[in-house]
Design an enzyme around this catalytic site. Structure first.
Site, PDB file in Angstrom:
ATOM      1  N   HIS A   1       0.826  -1.226   0.000  1.00 35.52           N
ATOM      2  CA  HIS A   1       0.000   0.000   0.000  1.00 35.52           C
ATOM      3  C   HIS A   1       0.859   1.276   0.000  1.00 35.52           C
ATOM      4  O   HIS A   1       0.557   2.246   0.686  1.00 35.52           O
ATOM      5  CB  HIS A   1      -1.000  -0.021   1.167  1.00 35.52           C
ATOM      6  CG  HIS A   1      -0.394  -0.145   2.536  1.00 35.52           C
ATOM      7  ND1 HIS A   1      -1.003  -0.824   3.569  1.00 35.52           N
ATOM      8  CD2 HIS A   1       0.761   0.337   3.052  1.00 35.52           C
ATOM      9  CE1 HIS A   1      -0.245  -0.751   4.652  1.00 35.52           C
ATOM     10  NE2 HIS A   1       0.827  -0.044   4.368  1.00 35.52           N
TER      11      HIS A   1
ATOM     12  N   HIS B   1      -0.572   4.866   9.681  1.00 30.86           N
ATOM     13  CA  HIS B   1       0.813   5.350   9.699  1.00 30.86           C
ATOM     14  C   HIS B   1       0.899   6.640  10.491  1.00 30.86           C
ATOM     15  O   HIS B   1       1.126   7.710   9.935  1.00 30.86           O
ATOM     16  CB  HIS B   1       1.306   5.583   8.273  1.00 30.86           C
ATOM     17  CG  HIS B   1       1.232   4.373   7.398  1.00 30.86           C
ATOM     18  ND1 HIS B   1       0.054   3.920   6.846  1.00 30.86           N
ATOM     19  CD2 HIS B   1       2.188   3.514   6.982  1.00 30.86           C
ATOM     20  CE1 HIS B   1       0.300   2.837   6.121  1.00 30.86           C
ATOM     21  NE2 HIS B   1       1.584   2.562   6.187  1.00 30.86           N
TER      22      HIS B   1
ATOM     23  N   HIS C   1      10.835  -3.452   2.494  1.00 32.08           N
ATOM     24  CA  HIS C   1      11.185  -2.029   2.438  1.00 32.08           C
ATOM     25  C   HIS C   1      11.702  -1.566   3.789  1.00 32.08           C
ATOM     26  O   HIS C   1      11.320  -2.093   4.824  1.00 32.08           O
ATOM     27  CB  HIS C   1      10.046  -1.152   1.944  1.00 32.08           C
ATOM     28  CG  HIS C   1       8.798  -1.055   2.791  1.00 32.08           C
ATOM     29  ND1 HIS C   1       8.103  -2.150   3.258  1.00 32.08           N
ATOM     30  CD2 HIS C   1       8.111   0.025   3.237  1.00 32.08           C
ATOM     31  CE1 HIS C   1       7.035  -1.729   3.933  1.00 32.08           C
ATOM     32  NE2 HIS C   1       7.027  -0.415   3.955  1.00 32.08           N
TER      33      HIS C   1
ATOM     34  N   GLU D   1       5.413  -5.193   8.136  1.00 27.77           N
ATOM     35  CA  GLU D   1       3.985  -5.038   7.797  1.00 27.77           C
ATOM     36  C   GLU D   1       3.377  -6.323   7.252  1.00 27.77           C
ATOM     37  O   GLU D   1       2.158  -6.497   7.285  1.00 27.77           O
ATOM     38  CB  GLU D   1       3.803  -3.931   6.742  1.00 27.77           C
ATOM     39  CG  GLU D   1       4.064  -2.531   7.270  1.00 27.77           C
ATOM     40  CD  GLU D   1       3.908  -1.448   6.202  1.00 27.77           C
ATOM     41  OE1 GLU D   1       3.953  -0.284   6.569  1.00 27.77           O
ATOM     42  OE2 GLU D   1       3.742  -1.776   5.000  1.00 27.77           O
TER      43      GLU D   1
END
Lengths: 284, 143
Positions: A12, A59, A193, A240
């Site tokens: 996302h 976030h 990431h 995540e």
């Protein structure tokens, strides 16, 4: 009775949302990414659910450091796109499904998962970017969405095992809802990431693809991966991926049914800082 | 008995755990305030005065003024909160992430297009990958 028809998994990345919002989807940088989601858009058109149960993480948007719920279920009638610092994304308000969400909360809490019930919450790119990727940019999202936020910002985040078991409890809850709704469950975030420190920019294509293989064929093994493996191999924000295990744990095969059908698989590097992964699994 | 924190030996990486969160509470809450357009405007008009409204340490304020994100993280900042400063400055997440790596914006973007930073040599402190302190102009992890 309600039924989980399929699970969808996708990264996302906020830059994907920015590319959509600023009309850059046909730029050479973005073409391969959006091409990878074309089959997903067609699939979504053909397999439109009545409700999407969307697992994502906030976030530092709706939840600051004032309150950090590990698992939060959105029970409101609607959720507005948040201003994350650039102004709110120009996407439709997310319509909730308070009745099903409350039913799931009641069932899952009685199954020993202590959910936080949220009746007012803005939703950030973690929730709206996946909707764009699967539904395009319509005037209204195609169906109600139940936002389910998982803390993956402050460590320790929930383990893969706990997420997987929570998925089983969510499946049980949905399948005990009286109305005959077709429900999709989405797990979002990842893949490799790292957004911080001198190690920022880490991508691990081999590890990501091996993890996808495992998630599809042997979710128990994927659920057993410890936190430190994600951090070391997939970067600090690769953690995540535990959210994908919630969706995977809700599939029929985990409860003794047949293995799901892989309807689509896609992987692409990079989208901004991130290795993008995407799967669609259908219950048979 | 001490808690197990195996993530302490990952190079160039600070895991935002409860200790870091406690250190960075006011810094991160300042960042949250930048999600409101009025606050962004006030901050931009006089950064120092705006920072002085918060119970942050002088080190934290200096790190924000310098936009030294590695320093902000060492002082308890978390990237998702710090990103609100970048958003206020009109920076993308890629520009923010790249600023912590000792690379120019262009070098970082090129690295990502070529498939990103390799994990080889970057799994444990003491290996020889490009994220290790001895390969970083800013000396890598600062505690």
């Amino acid at each position: 009775m309600a039924k989980i028809t399929a699970s969808v998994y996708t990264s996302h990345v906020p830059a994907i949302g920015a590319a959509i919002d600023t009309g850059k989807t046909t730029d050479p940088y973005w073409v391969p990414l959006f091409k990878g989601y074309e089959p997903s858009r067609s699939w979504m058109e053909a397999s439109k659910p009545d409700v999407i149960f969307l697992v994502y993480n906030d976030h530092a948007t709706a939840f600051s450091l004032e309150m950090i719920p590990t698992f939060a279920i959105g029970c409101a009638a609607e959720f507005k796109p948040a201003d994350e610092g650039y102004g709110p994304r120009p996407v439709p308000t997310v319509i909730g499904h308070p009745e099903l969400a409350s039913h799931i909360a009641q069932s899952v809490i009685q199954d020993d998962f202590d959910l936080t019930i949220v009746n007012k919450m803005d939703v950030d790119h973690g929730l709206t970017v996946p909707l764009n990727l699967l539904c395009g940019s319509p005037d209204a999202w195609p169906c109600p969405v139940i936002p389910f936020a998982v803390n993956v910002v402050q460590y320790p985040v929930p383990s893969g095992r706990r997420c997987y078991n929570l998925g089983k409890a969510i499946r049980k809850a949905i399948e005990s809802y009286d109305e005959a709704l077709k429900v999709q469950i989405w797990g979002t975030g990842g893949m490799s990431h790292q957004l911080q420190g001198p190690r920022a920019g880490l991508i691990n294509r081999e590890w990501d693809n091996a993890w996808l293989d495992t998630l599809i064929a042997d979710p128990e093994a994927a659920a057993a991966v410890p936190h430190i493996d994600y951090v070391r191999e997939a970067g600090s924000e690769g953690i995540e991926l535990v959210m994908w295990l919630i969706a995977r744990g809700a599939m029929d095969d985990v409860a003794g049914g047949p293995a799901p059908k892989l309807a689509h698989r896609f992987y692409h590097v990079p989208a901004s800082n991130t290795g993008v992964g995407h799967l669609i699994l259908e219950n048979q | 008995m001490a808690l197990d924190k195996p993530y302490k030996d990952v190079p160039g990486t600070t895991i935002f755990d409860a200790d870091q969160s406690r250190k960075g509470y006011h810094l991160n809450q300042f960042c949250m305030s930048l999600m409101k357009a009025d606050n962004r405007a006030r901050f931009k008009a006089d950064e120092r005065a705006y920072l002085d409204e918060w119970l942050m340490t002088e080190d934290q304020k200096q790190a924000v003024l310098a936009r030294d994100l590695n320093r902000c993280i060492a002082l308890g900042g978390n990237i998702y909160f710090l990103a609100k400063i970048g958003a206020t400055d009109g920076k993308s997440f890629q520009q923010m992430a790249g600023s912590m790596t000792g690379m120019s914006e262009e070098q970082y973007r090129d690295m990502m297009i070529k498939g990103g930073r390799s994990v080889e040599g970057n799994r444990y402190i003491g290996e020889d990958g490009d994220a290790q302190a001895h390969h970083q102009p800013q000396g890598g992890k600062k505690d």
